[in-house]
Design a protein around this motif. Structure first.
Motif, PDB file in Angstrom:
ATOM      1  N   LEU A 455       0.926  -1.187  -0.098  1.00 21.62           N
ATOM      2  CA  LEU A 455       0.037  -0.178   0.080  1.00 21.62           C
ATOM      3  C   LEU A 455       0.792   1.229   0.115  1.00 21.62           C
ATOM      4  N   LEU A 456       1.915   1.134   0.897  1.00 18.51           N
ATOM      5  CA  LEU A 456       2.675   2.412   0.990  1.00 18.51           C
ATOM      6  C   LEU A 456       3.439   2.467  -0.485  1.00 18.51           C
ATOM      7  N   LYS A 457       3.988   1.337  -0.934  1.00 17.24           N
ATOM      8  CA  LYS A 457       4.963   1.419  -2.364  1.00 17.24           C
ATOM      9  C   LYS A 457       3.995   1.990  -3.558  1.00 17.24           C
ATOM     10  N   TYR A 458       2.522   1.830  -3.258  1.00 16.12           N
ATOM     11  CA  TYR A 458       1.685   2.087  -4.547  1.00 16.12           C
ATOM     12  C   TYR A 458       1.441   3.835  -4.188  1.00 16.12           C
ATOM     13  N   GLU A 459       1.406   4.043  -2.907  1.00 20.82           N
ATOM     14  CA  GLU A 459       1.411   5.721  -2.449  1.00 20.82           C
ATOM     15  C   GLU A 459       2.419   6.366  -2.968  1.00 20.82           C
ATOM     16  N   GLU A 460       3.686   5.787  -2.957  1.00 17.27           N
ATOM     17  CA  GLU A 460       4.763   6.255  -3.495  1.00 17.27           C
ATOM     18  C   GLU A 460       4.776   6.712  -4.822  1.00 17.27           C
ATOM     19  N   THR A 461       3.796   5.923  -5.659  1.00 21.75           N
ATOM     20  CA  THR A 461       4.108   6.202  -7.216  1.00 21.75           C
ATOM     21  C   THR A 461       2.972   7.391  -7.138  1.00 21.75           C
ATOM     22  N   GLN A 462       2.200   7.981  -6.308  1.00 17.72           N
ATOM     23  CA  GLN A 462       1.288   9.035  -6.371  1.00 17.72           C
ATOM     24  C   GLN A 462       1.795  10.236  -5.900  1.00 17.72           C
ATOM     25  N   LEU A 463       2.760  10.133  -5.329  1.00 20.62           N
ATOM     26  CA  LEU A 463       3.474  11.315  -4.444  1.00 20.62           C
ATOM     27  C   LEU A 463       3.451  12.326  -5.389  1.00 20.62           C
ATOM     28  N   THR A 464       4.331  12.324  -6.572  1.00 22.04           N
ATOM     29  CA  THR A 464       4.339  13.523  -7.502  1.00 22.04           C
ATOM     30  C   THR A 464       3.033  14.203  -7.809  1.00 22.04           C
ATOM     31  N   GLU A 465       2.149  13.257  -7.829  1.00 23.66           N
ATOM     32  CA  GLU A 465       0.687  14.079  -8.360  1.00 23.66           C
ATOM     33  C   GLU A 465       0.089  14.876  -6.963  1.00 23.66           C
ATOM     34  N   LYS A 466       0.106  14.112  -5.648  1.00 24.79           N
ATOM     35  CA  LYS A 466      -0.620  14.510  -4.647  1.00 24.79           C
ATOM     36  C   LYS A 466       0.394  15.709  -3.996  1.00 24.79           C
ATOM     37  N   TYR A 467       1.504  15.885  -4.128  1.00 25.56           N
ATOM     38  CA  TYR A 467       2.344  16.624  -3.775  1.00 25.56           C
ATOM     39  C   TYR A 467       3.508  17.415  -4.426  1.00 25.56           C
TER      40      TYR A 467
END
Length: 657
Positions: A455-467
């Motif tokens: 779950l954390l690995k997946y969220e890592e892939t979304q960080l550039t869009e979220k932050y």
């Protein structure tokens, strides 16, 4: 063909103009067609300049020139394929992982809890509670019973029953019969396991019962009487006169006499040492250190916090142990957020609230990532496990299963084979699992860990869009690595390794830049401490004789009497020689080493005039100059090799003064 930097408006097609009109983040400049948007420039400009980022025309143009040169160097690094070097890619990935962990946990969990805690510690809350005890691991029947009891109490309160009376008769808190459930003023952070109670205390309306609130202790009904600005912490000393059963007012009379003497000018510290009956603090001038609310009895606390100035004392105050006079040493109020943050962060990460918030974050990731799971595949695999699973003998099945296990988003998919590979690598974790609980419990526990990791690995892939700031930091770090490597390759290494070029640069460009001041070629004499009584004789003899003659005369029986070192000093660079006359044959005053007792003096043999330094004498400085020279040449070459286009209209819109 040589290309030159052109400061012109970027030419756009009609299509591009329509896109630009809708774009809130216009392009400020391009390097070889690669765009740099206003958001990127604003981020780096404000970060670098801090309070001096005034967006003036002069400041913006100056920084734009620097940033363009930076981007030219980065472009060169990419053209050299430095961004494909495995070691650099590995370094960048390591930084990304570290930064991602910080964003996932700090931004997703810790930062919110820290801010919440900081907002709460601004106030003390006065509360009462009714508790029906029930541990978290209680059997379902006990939990249901406790819940029904607290709900019955809630109904009685709704019907108008007195809170204190119900607490006295029905609360399982052992202090309730005496205090009627009244805890008094408390402040965040509440003890471990009571986060829900803390949340209720800071969120409830005054004088309106709320609940039930579930904590590790059981079920609570809560009543908030008051909130006040936080008292903070007090540093204090005190004088104690204890009460006895047959006191007859003697303790009060004695404390009043002490107070009168203090008002007449007696020293508090001396009085506390002589007269205080607190054996633990009397020998330390009555010092009790820092304390916050609820540390001591209410009367003592109220009296201490009523003292308005450091050094002030209160009138005698009574507690259950006797009479006190309190002296305020200092008061520590709630500090600014940047100071309190570190302390709160440490405490929060040790508190169950942190794990609770982390779990909530993981559930959010599932929800936002449209989490899908094939529980049938997982159940079938786990049902087939034997006790061998908890030993070294178990290996992941081959061939690797391609059955779907779970997915997130459109592209993040995990197979059963991925999970079994993880289990094969987690042998130590498997061995630590209790055999009494069996392989199923172990497998499901490890699956829970594996799922959280993914779950954390997946969220890592979304960080550039979220932050956006995460994306900016990653770009900044990547380009910093490329800048370092390309500058090292084309400037720094060349400057230190190109001996022919360095010599030519020194002779043609900067010879004479580095000069020696007047220098003294000096003999430094060191006389052993046990022969210090011969120091004057040795100094006088040295004035008219060479160092070899001095050693021959005085070291005849013991070679350790005097040693001599040949050194050359620039004028005003040696404090011990500043008082002596700078001329051949001059001898300094004798200097005794404070630790060893050795005696030292200087004798000047020769004075060297002001002169230019040779290359080998100023090599470090010359290499640095050569690096600067090569870098300027390099930048000029980059400006000729690459096209830079700056949108002057966009730049003008950035100017604020």
């Amino acid at each position: 063909m040589i290309k030159r930097i052109t400061f012109t408006l970027v030419c756009m097609t009609i299509f591009a103009l329509s896109i630009f009109a809708q774009n809130d983040d216009p392009i400020l400049f391009t390097v070889q067609g690669n765009p740099v948007h206003v958001s990127e420039f604003n981020y780096i400009y404000s970060k670098t300049n801090g309070d001096k980022a005034d967006y003036s025309k002069e400041s913006l143009e100056e920084y734009l020139d620097l940033y363009v040169k930076f981007k030219l160097k980065v472009q060169k690094a990419r053209d050299l394929k430095l961004d494909t070097i495995p070691s650099l890619k590995q370094e960048l990935e390591g930084y990304r992982k570290q930064l991602a962990d910080s964003y996932l946990i700090d931004k997703g969990v810790a930062d919110k809890l820290i801010q919440e805690a900081y907002d709460r510690i601004q106030f003390d809350v006065d509360i009462s509670h009714i508790l029906i005890g029930c541990p978290e691991d209680a059997p379902p029947s006990d939990t249901l019973n406790a819940y029904e009891r607290i709900m019955a109490i809630k109904q009685e309160l709704a019907n108008g029953a007195d809170f204190g009376t119900l607490a006295q008769s029905k609360s399982t808190d052992q202090s309730a019969p005496k205090n009627r459930g009244h805890v008094g003023y408390v402040t965040a952070l509440f003890p471990k396991g009571l986060y829900a109670l803390e949340t209720a205390a800071y969120g409830a309306e005054l004088n309106k019962p709320v609940g039930p609130v579930r904590t590790t202790a059981g079920y609570h009904m809560v009543l908030v009487h008051d909130r006040r600005p936080a008292r903070g912490e007090m540093e204090a000393s005190h004088i104690l006169i204890r009460k006895t059963k047959e006191d007859n007012g003697q303790a009060k009379k004695k404390i009043d006499d002490i107070y009168a003497s203090l008002m007449a000018g007696a020293d508090f510290d001396e009085t506390a040492t002589k007269l205080s009956e607190d054996s633990q603090t009397a020998n330390n001038k009555g010092y009790i250190g820092f304390f916050g609310i609820n540390r001591y009895e209410k009367s003592f606390e109220d009296a201490a916090f009523s003292i308005t100035e450091d050094g002030g004392i209160c009138k005698p105050v009574e507690t259950s142990v006797g009479w006190h006079i309190i002296k305020r040493i200092s008061k520590k109020d709630i500090q600014p957020f940047n100071i309190e943050k570190s302390r709160l962060n440490g405490n929060i990460r040790k508190d169950p609230r942190f794990e609770g918030a982390k779990l909530a974050m993981l559930n959010r990731i599932k929800r936002e990532g449209n989490f899908k799971e094939n529980s049938e595949v997982l159940d079938k695999f786990i049902e087939g496990l034997t006790d061998t699973f908890l030993t070294f003998r178990w290996n992941a099945p081959e061939p690797k299963s391609t059955e779907f296990l779970f997915s997130l988003g459109d592209d993040f998919k995990v197979t059963l084979g991925d999970f079994t590979d993880y289990l094969g690598q987690a042998s130590r974790k498997r061995l630590r699992m209790s055999r009494r609980q069996g392989p199923e419990f172990a497998a499901r526990s490890l699956y829970a860990e594996y799922l959280d990791e993914n779950l954390l690995k997946y969220e890592e892939t979304q960080l550039t869009e979220k932050y956006p700031e995460f994306k900016a930091l990653m770009r900044e770090y990547e380009e910093g690595i490329l800048l370092f490597e390309t500058t090292k390759k084309l400037v720094w290494d060349k400057a230190s390794e190109d001996t022919v070029g360095l010599k030519k640069f020194f002779e043609e460009k900067i010879q004479g830049k580095y000069r020696w001041a007047k220098r003294a070629v000096t003999d430094v004499y060191d006389i052993a401490a046990k022969y210090a009584d011969q120091a004057k004789e040795i100094s006088e003899f040295a004035a008219n004789h060479t160092a070899d003659e001095v050693k021959a005369k005085f070291n005849e029986t013991d070679p350790s009497v005097v040693s001599v070192v040949d050194k050359t000093f620039e004028e005003n660079r040696n404090a011990e020689m500043r008082t002596m006359k700078w001329a051949p044959g001059q001898v300094s005053e004798m200097i005794v080493h404070p630790r060893t007792g050795n005696v030292k003096f200087y004798k000047i043999r020769e004075i060297l005039p002001v002169s230019n330094k040779k290359l080998e004498e100023a090599r470090g400085y010359v290499v640095a100059d050569y690096q600067d020279y090569l870098e300027k040449q390099w930048v000029t070459q980059l400006q000729n090799d690459y096209t830079v286009e700056i949108n002057k209209k966009v730049l003008k819109n950035l100017i604020k003064k």
